[in-house]
Design an enzyme around this catalytic site. Structure first.
Site, mmCIF file in Angstrom:
data_model
loop_
_atom_site.group_PDB
_atom_site.id
_atom_site.type_symbol
_atom_site.label_atom_id
_atom_site.label_comp_id
_atom_site.label_asym_id
_atom_site.label_seq_id
_atom_site.Cartn_x
_atom_site.Cartn_y
_atom_site.Cartn_z
ATOM 1 N N ARG A 177 21.362 22.696 2.561
ATOM 2 C CA ARG A 177 20.759 23.516 3.601
ATOM 3 C C ARG A 177 19.411 24.011 3.094
ATOM 4 O O ARG A 177 19.195 24.127 1.892
ATOM 5 C CB ARG A 177 21.656 24.701 3.942
ATOM 6 C CG ARG A 177 23.062 24.332 4.403
ATOM 7 C CD ARG A 177 23.915 25.581 4.601
ATOM 8 N NE ARG A 177 25.257 25.258 5.061
ATOM 9 C CZ ARG A 177 26.292 25.026 4.277
ATOM 10 N NH1 ARG A 177 26.139 25.085 2.950
ATOM 11 N NH2 ARG A 177 27.486 24.743 4.772
ATOM 12 N N LYS A 201 27.255 28.812 1.048
ATOM 13 C CA LYS A 201 27.718 29.967 1.808
ATOM 14 C C LYS A 201 28.858 30.657 1.067
ATOM 15 O O LYS A 201 29.703 30.016 0.441
ATOM 16 C CB LYS A 201 28.200 29.527 3.189
ATOM 17 C CG LYS A 201 27.065 29.077 4.105
ATOM 18 C CD LYS A 201 27.587 28.758 5.504
ATOM 19 C CE LYS A 201 26.451 28.417 6.445
ATOM 20 N NZ LYS A 201 26.934 28.128 7.814
ATOM 21 N N HIS A 272 17.831 20.910 9.311
ATOM 22 C CA HIS A 272 19.201 20.436 9.491
ATOM 23 C C HIS A 272 19.235 18.968 9.904
ATOM 24 O O HIS A 272 20.264 18.299 9.723
ATOM 25 C CB HIS A 272 19.922 21.310 10.524
ATOM 26 C CG HIS A 272 21.080 22.055 9.940
ATOM 27 N ND1 HIS A 272 20.954 22.915 8.867
ATOM 28 C CD2 HIS A 272 22.403 22.045 10.241
ATOM 29 C CE1 HIS A 272 22.144 23.414 8.557
ATOM 30 N NE2 HIS A 272 23.041 22.888 9.370
ATOM 31 N N ARG A 275 19.801 17.155 6.815
ATOM 32 C CA ARG A 275 21.197 17.323 6.389
ATOM 33 C C ARG A 275 22.109 16.426 7.232
ATOM 34 O O ARG A 275 23.010 15.767 6.705
ATOM 35 C CB ARG A 275 21.586 18.792 6.523
ATOM 36 C CG ARG A 275 23.008 19.143 6.093
ATOM 37 C CD ARG A 275 23.129 20.668 6.034
ATOM 38 N NE ARG A 275 24.502 21.142 6.059
ATOM 39 C CZ ARG A 275 25.273 21.276 4.975
ATOM 40 N NH1 ARG A 275 24.796 20.941 3.796
ATOM 41 N NH2 ARG A 275 26.493 21.737 5.078
ATOM 42 N N HIS A 298 31.356 21.882 3.026
ATOM 43 C CA HIS A 298 32.163 22.359 4.141
ATOM 44 C C HIS A 298 33.526 22.825 3.631
ATOM 45 O O HIS A 298 34.162 22.139 2.826
ATOM 46 C CB HIS A 298 32.378 21.249 5.168
ATOM 47 C CG HIS A 298 31.161 20.937 5.980
ATOM 48 N ND1 HIS A 298 30.989 19.740 6.658
ATOM 49 C CD2 HIS A 298 30.042 21.665 6.243
ATOM 50 C CE1 HIS A 298 29.831 19.754 7.289
ATOM 51 N NE2 HIS A 298 29.242 20.904 7.045
ATOM 52 N N TYR A 307 30.631 14.195 12.189
ATOM 53 C CA TYR A 307 29.702 13.118 11.845
ATOM 54 C C TYR A 307 30.339 11.749 12.058
ATOM 55 O O TYR A 307 29.635 10.768 12.298
ATOM 56 C CB TYR A 307 29.246 13.253 10.394
ATOM 57 C CG TYR A 307 28.381 14.471 10.161
ATOM 58 C CD1 TYR A 307 27.055 14.482 10.548
ATOM 59 C CD2 TYR A 307 28.913 15.611 9.569
ATOM 60 C CE1 TYR A 307 26.261 15.598 10.344
ATOM 61 C CE2 TYR A 307 28.132 16.730 9.368
ATOM 62 C CZ TYR A 307 26.808 16.731 9.756
ATOM 63 O OH TYR A 307 26.032 17.837 9.567
#
Length: 332
Positions: A177, A201, A272, A275, A298, A307
């Site tokens: 990111r 994150k 993004h 990404r 994730h 995806y």
């Protein structure tokens, strides 16, 4: 006293003190025990400020007084809008409801309420949007244009061009990111072993490989450009520096990408997008979805599986245009 209110902040209605205290305790829990990022906390704070304002308008003074009808009325208000707020999309409304549901689960667990009135209130399902990826040829053109200034400008332009090429190569080569990329320190990059240590994150750290192209671009930047940028200020350990020698910001990195996209003749390209392209191109090349999940950071493979829908869509289009019996011919 139940009727006592906390002092309102700017653009915030009077909120009963007990409601405000419950929200503060919940946000503190998210920050300290859950380790949520500052941007996520800010979104939760904004959504819960609106929620407690709506509760106060309905006469609720404490978190234990809230009923399911109050929560449903708040959700309906989000979707319909009012004089002070435009109607929210399903995705934005869902985010606010997630914050509300979390608050009430916390209140029940901490003994601030006897029941959870939000338990049966489901957030609206946002329409599924397939992530946008660009073809590998467009990625190559974008990356080449990132260093265009290095080939035609003076020393300062050359340094920024090397930095820009390294930044975009790393974004696409690692799937990071933009906030993760600008948050990298020099020591997070191991060019000898070919990996980067990325803090994602919730403070979670993951190790991702760095390919040859990104390694060479990063090495050129570190040797030929970063020392000069560092002399302009106090960049400290930051990997990517701005023209003043400080850490490159998210906004600065966004501008780097936008400038490169304009030179490459590409529109609607965001950090993004790189990404998404990273993940899509890996899956197109045969990578396992769980490997891609780990590389993207994730928490759930369900997030990554979107995806695979892109890949299936591409396969369907190729099949429809390539197989001789994919489509029937009309007989006249």
């Amino acid at each position: 006293m139940p009727g006592r209110t906390a002092p309102p902040t700017e653009n915030e209605p009077d909120v009963p003190a007990e409601l405000a205290a419950a929200v503060r305790a919940y946000l503190g829990h998210l920050a300290v025990e859950r380790g949520l990022a500052a941007n996520t906390l800010s979104s939760y704070r904004r959504d819960l400020r609106r929620y407690t304002g709506a509760l106060a308008a309905r006469g609720r003074a404490a978190i234990g007084e809230v009923a399911e009808d109050d929560v449903r009325a708040f959700l309906a208000g989000l979707r319909e809008g009012d004089a002070d707020h435009p109607p929210l999309s399903a995705g934005s409304a869902a985010r606010a409801v997630v914050a509300v549901r979390g608050l009430h689960r916390f209140a029940l667990r901490e003994g601030l309420a006897a029941a959870d009135p939000a338990r049966e209130v489901r957030p609206p399902a946002p329409p599924r949007r397939l992530p946008k990826a660009i073809p590998p040829a467009d990625v190559e053109r974008l990356l080449a244009c990132a260093q265009a200034a290095a080939e035609s400008g003076g020393p300062a332009d050359a340094a920024r061009g090397l930095r820009d090429r390294a930044l975009l190569e790393l974004l696409y080569g690692s799937g990071a990111r933009i906030s993760e990329a600008v948050g990298l320190d020099v020591d997070d990059l191991d060019l000898d072993e070919g990996f980067a240590r990325i803090r994602g994150k919730g403070g979670k750290t993951r190790i991702v490989p760095v390919g040859d192209y990104a390694r060479r671009a990063a090495e050129a930047y570190l040797v030929r450009a970063r020392p000069g940028l560092a002399r302009a200020g106090r960049g400290g350990p930051a990997l990517f520096l701005n023209a003043r020698g400080g850490r490159l910001s998210r906004q600065g990195a966004w501008m780097v990408l936008r400038a490169a996209a304009e030179r490459a003749g590409l529109s609607d390209v965001s950090p993004h997008t790189l990404r998404h392209s990273f993940a899509t191109h890996l899956l197109d090349g045969g990578a396992d979805v769980r490997v891609v999940q780990e590389l993207l950071g994730h928490a759930s493979v369900t997030t990554t599986q979107v995806y695979t829908l892109v890949t299936v869509q591409v396969l369907r289009e190729v099949y429809a245009t390539s197989h001789p019996r994919a489509r029937s011919r009309r007989v006249r």
